[in-house]
Design an enzyme around this catalytic site. Structure first.
Site, PDB file in Angstrom:
ATOM      1  N   SER B  12      -2.283   3.783   5.094  1.00 13.52           N
ATOM      2  CA  SER B  12      -3.661   3.607   5.553  1.00 13.52           C
ATOM      3  C   SER B  12      -4.502   2.778   4.581  1.00 13.52           C
ATOM      4  CB  SER B  12      -4.324   4.971   5.764  1.00 13.52           C
ATOM      5  OG  SER B  12      -4.533   5.605   4.521  1.00 13.52           O
ATOM      6  N   GLY B  13      -3.936   2.434   3.438  1.00 12.31           N
ATOM      7  CA  GLY B  13      -4.691   1.628   2.481  1.00 12.31           C
ATOM      8  C   GLY B  13      -4.580   0.142   2.793  1.00 12.31           C
ATOM      9  N   TYR B  14      -5.193  -0.648   1.946  1.00 15.60           N
ATOM     10  CA  TYR B  14      -5.190  -2.086   2.200  1.00 15.60           C
ATOM     11  C   TYR B  14      -3.800  -2.685   2.041  1.00 15.60           C
ATOM     12  CZ  TYR B  14     -10.324  -2.063   2.173  1.00 15.60           C
ATOM     13  OH  TYR B  14     -11.649  -1.854   2.472  1.00 15.60           O
ATOM     14  N   THR B  15      -3.049  -2.230   1.052  1.00 16.40           N
ATOM     15  CA  THR B  15      -1.711  -2.767   0.859  1.00 16.40           C
ATOM     16  C   THR B  15      -0.801  -2.340   2.012  1.00 16.40           C
ATOM     17  OG1 THR B  15      -2.036  -2.659  -1.521  1.00 16.40           O
ATOM     18  CG2 THR B  15       0.216  -2.849  -0.729  1.00 16.40           C
ATOM     19  N   CYS B 149      -1.079  -7.093  -9.322  1.00 17.86           N
ATOM     20  CA  CYS B 149      -1.623  -8.342  -8.783  1.00 17.86           C
ATOM     21  C   CYS B 149      -2.070  -9.284  -9.890  1.00 17.86           C
ATOM     22  CB  CYS B 149      -2.751  -8.052  -7.804  1.00 17.86           C
ATOM     23  SG  CYS B 149      -4.062  -7.000  -8.441  1.00 17.86           S
ATOM     24  N   ASN B 315      -4.426 -11.320  -3.783  1.00 21.17           N
ATOM     25  CA  ASN B 315      -3.978 -10.070  -4.417  1.00 21.17           C
ATOM     26  C   ASN B 315      -3.259  -9.133  -3.460  1.00 21.17           C
ATOM     27  OD1 ASN B 315      -6.882 -10.023  -3.558  1.00 21.17           O
ATOM     28  ND2 ASN B 315      -6.558  -7.822  -3.792  1.00 21.17           N
TER      29      ASN B 315
END
Lengths: 348, 348, 348, 348
Positions: B12-15, B149, B315
């Site tokens: 559910s995170g950005y990555t 990153c 990133n």
């Protein structure tokens, strides 16, 4: 106190507009004339829309310039150096905001500005315009050359350390990051919004001409320099300089704080910003927009002898028009902070 | 080729969202499960709105994780290091995107992450996930630890120079500038829009934990380090590293170009960007948004032995999910660029 | 399937660059030539830096244009209408992205574009390029006129309602908000970053020329119009249209949803976005950057018969190049979504 | 003139910080206390970093509140309505910046704020805080309820037209576009930078609670309303209202200009902005940042009886703290523009 008359040459640019904004609210001066060849005859609020209803001044041509007490020159680099005699006849006191009289060494002009200086004999007549370093020379001075915006940020960050001999002069690396208003008001591919928005653009990794001012004011001989790179960001106003210096003595943060306090503790426009927590614990240019502050902070690297010094300012204020008005106040013996007390906005 | 089944833990995170975006269009794999404790049972498009109508996948709990061929771990730092046995039972191949297995030296964990590593014996089983340096070790590897990153940007910029012994290892200074997506998707005062917008925030002048990875990959002993500072900008995606190195030999730009060409000339995701003119003559992160490129450029300072190396990447892509998919492709013997060919946008 | 050869006339602009980006990854076509008078002989990556290492194509002059299967015209308004015979000799199929062939009524050109159309007889030969409305006419068509970006957003938002006769045609008010890439790649005072950054600029409160297309496609006679205003924002890509319509029947949101589902339920590039919660519960242009979606949502005002319809798209994609490629795919009998599957990014 | 003592309750928010910024430079008042339960005992510059070195004030608890001459209440909606007696004992004059006393009709509170007003008898004791409409009532008033930010923009834009009966009251459509500082200083998913940056977010297509104030001040009965939608943008400060009104008489722009001049010609903080050319020919919020102006402009649609009225202001200034200080100046018989003369910045 009798009202002093000031005029601005080249008043349609961003620096000229900022000078207007400040001087219109300065209680000791009256703006007599503002020149712009392109907009002569038109209201200044046509190009400076924030001044609508604030002033009815109109631009005139530089040819129509009358005598005044203080003259601000906001011309592009390379013009004032040729026309100084004309301006000298108009005003006893001149503050030039270009690079034309910043360097004391005539040899530096061909190196950094690409052409020899036509009147090297004038260079010594100008006081370099950073009050925190040259305040005494400014009092009663006739000619002041206002400092470059990036140069101001770097010099103020490093002056106490260099002056005290605390840093290895061969190793300093500085990165300055700045906004789009630095580039002036002429549209170009580089300033085109779709290209500049959100940019992180390495526009001058080496050879930025403000290095010459920095070397001069930090007292660096030809042997040493400040290794500077400049990056353009997608903000409009603001500069942050991140300077990495390497200490010659094992100073802790408290000792460094004392050095800065000794130099800047009484300065009205320098704040030492170093807090233990919070998101504004180091200098941040965005809260300086419109203000004349230069905020300075630092952090010691516990793994080496590196000290990171961070400074921030508004390039059109402490980096240009604000510092020029500060210089004028000193030059004329007025209270130094007059017309410069706007504290900046938060949030913004 | 039989379809491979991959699952994502912590999706559910950005990555995790970026991994989903890439793997949904990967022709050789099928996403089997995506876990999120907070959103278990809900469609992934609820938190990744760009995937609406693209997938009907729903989150499940990590407790429900079935066996799969490759497992991506996108948990916050400090979790995977405790739960690796559980995940090992679910998949033969694991790619971890946290910092939990990046450092080979167990001693480094208490220094940089604040606590000892609970299973130092596992560290040697993970290949550090930069393909340009560890491609051979990745082929057929079972465990890969995807690189940080900022670390990726700095390591790729400097690896050829350090490997060739061209730089004074005591003097390198690096500034990394990055966007707000680096901080993840949890709101905080630092990420609050009125505070972060247009920020130029010196958030880690010293002691950034990615220094540990950089030292490891550049082969720096405890004696030397990379003097790194990190600045947060008001962009969302993108990193630019500006590295100032001091050459031990008088190399001109052509010679430096040749070094980079030798190392990276065949690399599908590294571009050497160095043009004589134009506003994109150096690497610029904004045109890399969504792409897996790391662009690298440089400029020699004619006044000293300084070389400024500039690198840029997204990133969430080359700095996280993109590089992890690249690693998976190598690990599985697939074409390395599969699902990673999006070239980036202009303008944006 | 034999490979088709396509060429782009006027390929140095933003729309041309976006076409290149899409067509370079289109499996059924090969880009034969890209013209630019200004950059003839130079690599296309010089002006489209995202295409570095992706293609070695160079620009040529329009004079050198060879025969091809499909020709895309990306010239400024007012040029293609004069040079169509030349282009017709080069390609059997043409997709024009300017406004030159969008209006069927020749009388509309002097009103909206300031000059009479030199060849009104050609207007009926072009299919107006919104596939969701004219898909059948596009199949096998020879000439397609790609729709305006704002017009596409407004027409797609309102077409089902107008077609069903559900709205009072005298009362619709629309505000379109768009980014700076709409203005093309020529710098101007309006696009100068210090002026455009963070702008909320009412640039066309009345008389926006896309009104003509909207009236045409919604079937409005001269009696009725869409009361449209356009505001320029400080974003680069993206359009949001907020349309206020007044219903002639007391429909609830479920009934309105059914209407949209009936029209767009099978459309590959339209998503009905209407969620109960979350920050993306209505269409948001930022997550559409690079994608070909037009997202549409709505909300009923419980205090009146007003329905607010919101649509969002990327002006360079569904508003220009993406929709043109979609049209080409239909025209040629290819799978409609080919080369258009990029889902957009989050976060961005 | 004897110095007046003012205190601020709820001084840690954005509106409280802006009040502080203004009042610290107000020559007729002294700030006595600023309350914040969360930050009691801490310097105000901890949360308002722009005030570093400007003041040494510290927050105290509301329990420690001493008597003062004027009390500003900056509490979240729903608190002051319960605690007014306590505050009345502390100060003879109160300016409330919440929505708690804006609506004269007690019936409106359950409709728009979700709960009945606990003390409807107090509502008639508050003057609605837009000076341009209620200046006479403000002189010597004891209680003023400062207007909502969006409401101020819309009411000032439309008041003359409604007052003169020039518009069809059933047809007005308004879109307000605003920045993130409107939402206050509490982080949330909606304010998380990666989500809010560059957003064009339709957050309140219908039922915005400022409609209640607008109806009240424009004299709309229950029969008519203003059809308002609100869109959140990726800027921090600033509101633009675009109002579409339909004229009941065929007035040309000159006649409309005369109406606005008659109402606002002498107003110190309203500027009619309508120029023939230039990029600032209509109101633009960005040049109003930090200023107390509301700029108003308009354009007649030659194809219909529509008039588009555009207004812009800084939501924290004319939309909140600035207007509250303006109200205080009137209330106390001071020069109305005191402490409010900052003209805004350009560029910014």
């Amino acid at each position: 106190m009798p009202e002093l008359q000031v005029s601005i040459v080249g008043g349609s640019g961003y620096t000229g507009g900022e000078l207007l904004r400040l001087l219109l609210f300065h209680p000791a001066v009256r703006i007599k004339q503002v020149t712009s060849e392109r907009f002569a005859g038109k209201p200044v609020s046509r190009v400076h829309p924030n001044l609508r209803s604030v002033t009815r001044l109109k631009f005139c041509s530089v040819e129509e310039l009358d005598p005044c007490d203080v003259l601000f020159l906001c011309l592009p680099h390379g013009q004032a150096m040729h026309r100084l005699p004309y301006f000298r006849q108009r005003a006893e006191r001149i503050i030039d905001l270009s690079g034309d009289f910043r360097l004391r060494d005539p040899e530096a002009y061909p190196v950094w500005y690409g052409t020899p200086h036509p009147h090297p004999e004038w260079l010594s007549q100008f006081v370099y315009g950073i009050p925190e370093i040259h305040r005494e020379a400014m009092r009663g001075a006739r000619y002041i050359s206002s400092a470059g915006c990036n140069a101001t940020a770097v010099i103020l960050a490093l002056y106490p350390l260099y002056r005290e001999g605390l840093v290895d002069p061969s190793r300093t690396v500085v990165e300055v990051k700045g906004g789009s208003s630095e580039g002036g008001n002429t549209p170009s591919e580089a300033s085109h919004h779709p290209e500049r928005n959100d940019a992180v653009r390495s526009y001058k990794p080496t050879r930025h001409r403000h290095i010459a001012e920095i070397e001069q004011e930090l007292g660096l001989s030809g042997e040493h320099t400040v290794h500077l790179s400049a990056t353009a960001l997608g903000i409009v106003r603001g500069i942050m300089a991140t300077a990495h210096v390497f200490l010659t003595r094992p100073l802790d943060e408290k000792a460094i704080w004392q050095v800065y306090r000794r130099y800047y503790g009484q300065e009205p426009f320098i704040r030492i910003v170093k807090e233990r927590q919070g998101i504004y614990r180091f200098p941040e240019p965005k809260i300086l927009i419109g203000s004349n502050y230069c905020d300075i902070g630092f952090e010691r690297d516990p793994r080496s002898n590196r000290l990171v010094v961070i400074s921030a300012l508004d390039n059109l204020m402490k980096g240009a028009a604000g510092q020029a008005v500060q210089a004028m106040n000193i030059m004329l013996g007025l209270e130094e902070t007059t017309a410069l007390q706007f504290p900046g906005l938060h949030p913004v």
